[in-house]
Design a protein around this motif. Structure first.
Motif, PDB file in Angstrom:
ATOM      1  N   TYR A  11       0.833  -1.213   0.000  1.00 43.73           N
ATOM      2  CA  TYR A  11       0.000   0.000   0.000  1.00 43.73           C
ATOM      3  C   TYR A  11       0.862   1.255   0.000  1.00 43.73           C
ATOM      4  O   TYR A  11       0.544   2.236  -0.680  1.00 43.73           O
ATOM      5  CB  TYR A  11      -0.934   0.003   1.205  1.00 43.73           C
ATOM      6  N   ILE A  12       1.934   1.251   0.769  1.00 43.97           N
ATOM      7  CA  ILE A  12       2.811   2.417   0.818  1.00 43.97           C
ATOM      8  C   ILE A  12       3.460   2.657  -0.544  1.00 43.97           C
ATOM      9  O   ILE A  12       3.588   3.797  -1.005  1.00 43.97           O
ATOM     10  CB  ILE A  12       3.874   2.230   1.916  1.00 43.97           C
ATOM     11  N   ASN A  13       3.835   1.565  -1.234  1.00 51.35           N
ATOM     12  CA  ASN A  13       4.460   1.671  -2.554  1.00 51.35           C
ATOM     13  C   ASN A  13       3.442   1.724  -3.688  1.00 51.35           C
ATOM     14  O   ASN A  13       3.835   1.820  -4.852  1.00 51.35           O
ATOM     15  CB  ASN A  13       5.404   0.484  -2.779  1.00 51.35           C
ATOM     16  N   ARG A  14       2.136   1.600  -3.334  1.00 50.80           N
ATOM     17  CA  ARG A  14       1.035   1.641  -4.306  1.00 50.80           C
ATOM     18  C   ARG A  14       1.169   0.526  -5.344  1.00 50.80           C
ATOM     19  O   ARG A  14       0.846   0.685  -6.521  1.00 50.80           O
ATOM     20  CB  ARG A  14       0.949   3.007  -4.982  1.00 50.80           C
ATOM     21  N   THR A  15       1.647  -0.647  -4.903  1.00 52.36           N
ATOM     22  CA  THR A  15       1.868  -1.797  -5.776  1.00 52.36           C
ATOM     23  C   THR A  15       0.704  -2.772  -5.656  1.00 52.36           C
ATOM     24  O   THR A  15       0.374  -3.216  -4.548  1.00 52.36           O
ATOM     25  CB  THR A  15       3.183  -2.504  -5.402  1.00 52.36           C
ATOM     26  N   PHE A  16       0.108  -3.147  -6.766  1.00 53.83           N
ATOM     27  CA  PHE A  16      -1.066  -4.014  -6.738  1.00 53.83           C
ATOM     28  C   PHE A  16      -0.680  -5.443  -6.334  1.00 53.83           C
ATOM     29  O   PHE A  16       0.361  -5.959  -6.737  1.00 53.83           O
ATOM     30  CB  PHE A  16      -1.753  -4.036  -8.107  1.00 53.83           C
ATOM     31  N   PHE A  17      -1.537  -6.077  -5.513  1.00 53.01           N
ATOM     32  CA  PHE A  17      -1.325  -7.448  -5.072  1.00 53.01           C
ATOM     33  C   PHE A  17      -2.670  -8.146  -4.938  1.00 53.01           C
ATOM     34  O   PHE A  17      -3.726  -7.524  -4.985  1.00 53.01           O
ATOM     35  CB  PHE A  17      -0.572  -7.491  -3.737  1.00 53.01           C
ATOM     36  N   PHE A  18      -2.628  -9.432  -4.771  1.00 54.59           N
ATOM     37  CA  PHE A  18      -3.842 -10.227  -4.599  1.00 54.59           C
ATOM     38  C   PHE A  18      -3.759 -10.959  -3.264  1.00 54.59           C
ATOM     39  O   PHE A  18      -2.740 -11.552  -2.937  1.00 54.59           O
ATOM     40  CB  PHE A  18      -3.985 -11.241  -5.736  1.00 54.59           C
ATOM     41  N   ASP A  19      -4.854 -10.898  -2.505  1.00 58.98           N
ATOM     42  CA  ASP A  19      -4.885 -11.560  -1.195  1.00 58.98           C
ATOM     43  C   ASP A  19      -6.310 -12.035  -0.923  1.00 58.98           C
ATOM     44  O   ASP A  19      -7.274 -11.512  -1.494  1.00 58.98           O
ATOM     45  CB  ASP A  19      -4.428 -10.592  -0.102  1.00 58.98           C
ATOM     46  N   VAL A  20      -6.445 -13.028  -0.030  1.00 56.48           N
ATOM     47  CA  VAL A  20      -7.760 -13.619   0.222  1.00 56.48           C
ATOM     48  C   VAL A  20      -8.618 -12.773   1.154  1.00 56.48           C
ATOM     49  O   VAL A  20      -9.835 -12.932   1.189  1.00 56.48           O
ATOM     50  CB  VAL A  20      -7.625 -15.048   0.797  1.00 56.48           C
ATOM     51  N   HIS A  21      -8.005 -11.882   1.925  1.00 58.64           N
ATOM     52  CA  HIS A  21      -8.756 -11.092   2.899  1.00 58.64           C
ATOM     53  C   HIS A  21      -9.214  -9.767   2.290  1.00 58.64           C
ATOM     54  O   HIS A  21      -8.547  -9.225   1.405  1.00 58.64           O
ATOM     55  CB  HIS A  21      -7.906 -10.814   4.134  1.00 58.64           C
TER      56      HIS A  21
END
Length: 255
Positions: free
Chosen positions: A13-23
């Motif tokens: 979030y700080i680096n504004r990098t997209f990711f995928f997570d189950v929560h």
């Protein structure tokens, strides 16, 4: 291991990098915000448990602004639920608060970058708001009644926005609401118009408000994470074209 996982999510979030997570995103966004406000730059790799943070400012995410700060309110919430609404017994409320204060599991969870303290805060907040709203049943549609009913909806959205296990408190509030409405329906002194107002108020505060807040969390999530990252492959080419740094960025994707 979980601290490594959620700490990395905060860095994304700080680096504004997209990711995928189950929560759902709320808890991780709060962890990232705590790190950002406390001066963490999002550069720690979080590769494996036990790695030393060294010069990285991790205390904001781990304790001062997020997990430990939130956990400090749990005993107060438990005390308020017992003392103000349920047992109305000072000894019972004190015992409940002290059990939580000295609970080893709660102390351990509060020391690390985890979602559980944030989840517990919203769970207890929902229960407290629910019982406070029940205590205002003799003065419906008053300012305090609307406040506690709306706050219940806000806490429901928060619980669901941190982890899907928050669905259980949604079920608890739902059952309480059904019982409350059934009791109102059996009140012969209450007109159908007034009953309709009660039903509409609960739909507004306990269904529409939480859904709106839950949707807003994802809107913020997708707005903040606008750079290509490890979660790109889980989504469509049209979505990937919106991410800065992706190979498909700004490419025209046919319908």
């Amino acid at each position: 291991w979980d601290e490594t996982h959620f700490g990395k999510m905060g860095s994304y979030y700080i680096n504004r990098t997209f990711f995928f997570d189950v929560h759902p995103p709320l808890g991780k966004m709060l962890i990232g915000l705590a790190g950002y406000l406390s001066g963490y730059d999002g550069t720690f790799p979080f590769q494996k448990p036990g790695d030393r943070y060294e010069q990285h400012n991790y205390m904001g995410m781990r304790g001062v602004r997020c997990c430990r700060l939130v956990s400090s309110f749990l005993a107060l919430l438990c005390f308020s639920i017992q003392m103000l609404e349920l047992s109305k017994s000072l000894p019972a409320a004190l015992l409940t608060a002290f059990i939580l204060i000295f609970d080893t599991g709660c102390i351990t969870l509060s020391q690390y970058i985890l979602l559980d303290p944030i989840l517990m805060f919203f769970l207890m907040g929902a229960v407290l708001s629910m019982v406070k709203c029940n205590s205002c049943a003799d003065k419906p549609f008053s300012a305090s009644w609307w406040f506690w009913l709306s706050l219940t909806g806000v806490n429901l959205a928060g619980a669901m926005g941190v982890k899907f296990v928050g669905l259980f408190v949604v079920l608890l509030v739902g059952l309480n609401t059904i019982y409350d409405l059934w009791d109102l329906l059996g009140n012969l002194s209450l007109s159908l118009v007034d009953f309709g107002k009660h039903l509409l108020a609960r739909v507004l505060c306990l269904i529409l408000l939480p859904l709106a807040l839950y949707t807003a969390m994802f809107a913020v999530h997708f707005t903040v994470l606008n750079k290509s990252g490890p979660g790109d492959g889980f989504f469509s080419s049209a979505f990937q074209s919106q991410l800065i740094g992706n190979n498909l960025h700004n490419v025209s994707i046919p319908e």
